[in-house]
Design a protein around this motif. Structure first.
Motif, short mmCIF file in Angstrom:
data_model
loop_
_atom_site.label_atom_id
_atom_site.label_comp_id
_atom_site.label_asym_id
_atom_site.label_seq_id
_atom_site.Cartn_x
_atom_site.Cartn_y
_atom_site.Cartn_z
N VAL A 171 0.82 -1.22 0.00
CA VAL A 171 0.00 0.00 0.00
C VAL A 171 0.85 1.27 0.00
O VAL A 171 0.55 2.24 -0.68
CB VAL A 171 -0.94 -0.02 1.24
CG1 VAL A 171 -1.78 1.24 1.34
CG2 VAL A 171 -1.85 -1.25 1.21
N ASP A 172 1.93 1.26 0.77
CA ASP A 172 2.74 2.46 0.97
C ASP A 172 4.19 2.08 1.24
O ASP A 172 4.44 1.00 1.79
CB ASP A 172 2.24 3.19 2.23
CG ASP A 172 1.60 4.53 1.92
OD1 ASP A 172 1.94 5.10 0.87
OD2 ASP A 172 0.78 5.00 2.75
N VAL A 173 5.11 2.97 0.90
CA VAL A 173 6.53 2.73 1.22
C VAL A 173 7.14 4.02 1.76
O VAL A 173 6.88 5.10 1.23
CB VAL A 173 7.31 2.29 -0.05
CG1 VAL A 173 8.79 2.14 0.27
CG2 VAL A 173 6.77 0.99 -0.62
N PHE A 174 7.91 3.90 2.82
CA PHE A 174 8.65 5.05 3.38
C PHE A 174 10.08 4.56 3.61
O PHE A 174 10.29 3.42 4.03
CB PHE A 174 8.05 5.50 4.72
CG PHE A 174 6.59 5.88 4.62
CD1 PHE A 174 6.21 7.20 4.39
CD2 PHE A 174 5.61 4.91 4.74
CE1 PHE A 174 4.87 7.54 4.28
CE2 PHE A 174 4.26 5.24 4.64
CZ PHE A 174 3.89 6.55 4.41
N GLU A 175 11.03 5.45 3.35
CA GLU A 175 12.42 5.01 3.44
C GLU A 175 13.29 6.05 4.13
O GLU A 175 13.16 7.24 3.85
CB GLU A 175 12.90 4.78 2.00
CG GLU A 175 14.15 4.01 1.90
CD GLU A 175 14.50 3.67 0.45
OE1 GLU A 175 13.58 3.64 -0.41
OE2 GLU A 175 15.69 3.44 0.20
#
Ligand code: ATP
Length: 381
Positions: free
Chosen positions: A88-92
């Motif tokens: 659904v979502d990616v944060f890095e």
């Protein structure tokens, strides 16, 4: 909080925390923690896989970041497919990666199998059909999963499967591209992958490795034990390379020859002769259409069905006449060999799990029936 989650956040991590509220841990991987989380604006639940790039796993730092980027790329390529987990979502950040997935409440197929011991043919057909349709979809796009196993299949509330963990998945440049990397999980590795690892002249392997793993999964679903397992890994590898497995009695006595036939064709040592995903779906084992809770053959023949019904009634009459004799015979059989009775075998299998606490056969000679080898106990039957 894990060590990595306590590290100083950068903008992306703050973005994650602003959008989602992390909750309890629901699973852990080699270099990741999976938490339930809730989207603040909608209160909808998700699962967030928080990958620790500076952790203690085999892969760390930029290598782990590269592998995770590959996983994200492939998950995006297959997004929207019914039986594949939805990213659904990616944060890095410099030290962490947050992958937000749909939340699958019922956990791993592995745990469910441990709970129910084994599947009947109907359940196996439903699960394997969904798995093979998913593999066919992946292979059509030249994607090889390379780590198919019940631990990487998650279940939703309706017990529908969702394939996860694309960490070893690879998108081939062309249909016949050969791979060489030894990866996946030992019990599910194919003969050609193992041979390739020990002989550098070996041409490599392709999509067929997923079909081998599908065969191992199907065997495991029906038997409750995997086909090649041995406590010594080298022995297990030798068994795999030789295609050395069997359908031992009495565990396999109740299973149809059609189910065994498809397993034999999936666990074919020669990858060129092995069933493809589409070929497997065309096998007679899958030529049944589900209609609610009823099953009927695709070549449905009402006359034949009626004849079978008549025979069933006649057989019922005969059996009820003979029932006194049958009861006596059953008592003798059960007294001598309780494991030979299907009903008692089911009970033994279920009970033995609370004793062993694990469904994998630990030794070649280990058999659930061994628990009931105490004749004194059964003489009283
Ligand atoms: P790794 O391959 O990095 O070691 P892993 O495959 O063992 O990881 P993860 O993908 O990190 O496992 O997930 C760990 C566990 O968290 C899973 O085995 C599963 O029980 C749970 N889990 C993962 N994703 C979800 C999800 N979307 N919904 C529910 N539970 C999940």
């Amino acid at each position: 909080m894990t060590r990595a989650e306590e590290l100083p956040d950068v903008a992306s991590a703050r973005e994650f925390y602003a959008k989602y509220e992390p909750k309890e841990i629901i699973g852990t991987g080699a270099s990741s923690t999976v938490r339930r989380c809730v989207r603040r604006t909608t209160s909808k639940e998700y699962a967030v896989k928080i990958i620790d790039l500076i952790g203690n796993g085999e892969l760390v730092g930029e290598d782990l970041r590269t592998v995770t980027h590959n996983e994200i790329k492939i998950l995006r390529m297959v997004s929207g497919e019914m039986h594949i987990i939805e990213l659904v979502d990616v944060f890095e950040t410099e030290t962490l990666m947050f992958l937000v997935f749909e939340l699958l409440h019922k956990g791993e197929l592995f745990d469910y199998l441990t709970e129910v011991v084994k599947f009947n043919e109907k359940q196996t057909r439903q699960t394997m059909r969904a798995l093979l349709e998913t593999v066919a979809f992946l292979h059509q796009q030249n994607i090889v999963h390379r780590d198919l196993k019940p631990e990487n299949i998650l279940l939703d509330d309706d017990k529908q499967i969702h394939l996860s963990d694309f960490g070893f998945a690879v998108a081939l440049e062309h249909d016949r591209q050969q791979l060489r990397q030894l990866c996946g999980t030992p019990g599910y590795m194919s003969p050609e992958m193992l041979k390739c690892a020990i002989n550098e002249l070996n041409p490599g392997y392709g999509k067929e490795v997923d079909m081998w793993a599908s065969g191992v999964i199907m065997y495991t679903l029906l038997a409750g034990v995997p086909p090649f397992w041995h406590r010594k890994q080298m022995v297990m590898f030798r068994r795999i390379m030789e295609g050395n497995y069997s359908f031992p009695s009495p565990d396999w006595d109740d299973i149809s020859s059609c189910a065994k036939d498809i397993i034999i064709k999936l666990l074919e040592v020669d990858p060129d002769k092995r069933l493809t995903a589409k070929g497997a779906l065309n096998h007679p084992f899958f030529q049944h259409v589900e209609d609610g809770n009823r099953y009927f053959s695709q070549g449905f023949n009402p006359r034949k069905k009626f004849r079978v019904a008549i025979w069933t009634v006649l057989a019922g009459v005969v059996v009820s006449k003979l029932s006194q004799n049958v009861k006596k015979t059953m008592c003798v059989i059960i007294g001598k060999d309780p494991y030979s009775s299907k009903a008692i075998r089911k009970l033994i299998d279920a009970s033995s799990f609370s004793v062993y606490g694990h469904w994998v056969k630990k030794r070649a000679d280990q058999n659930r029936a061994m628990l009931f080898k105490n004749h004194l106990c059964f003489n009283k039957f």
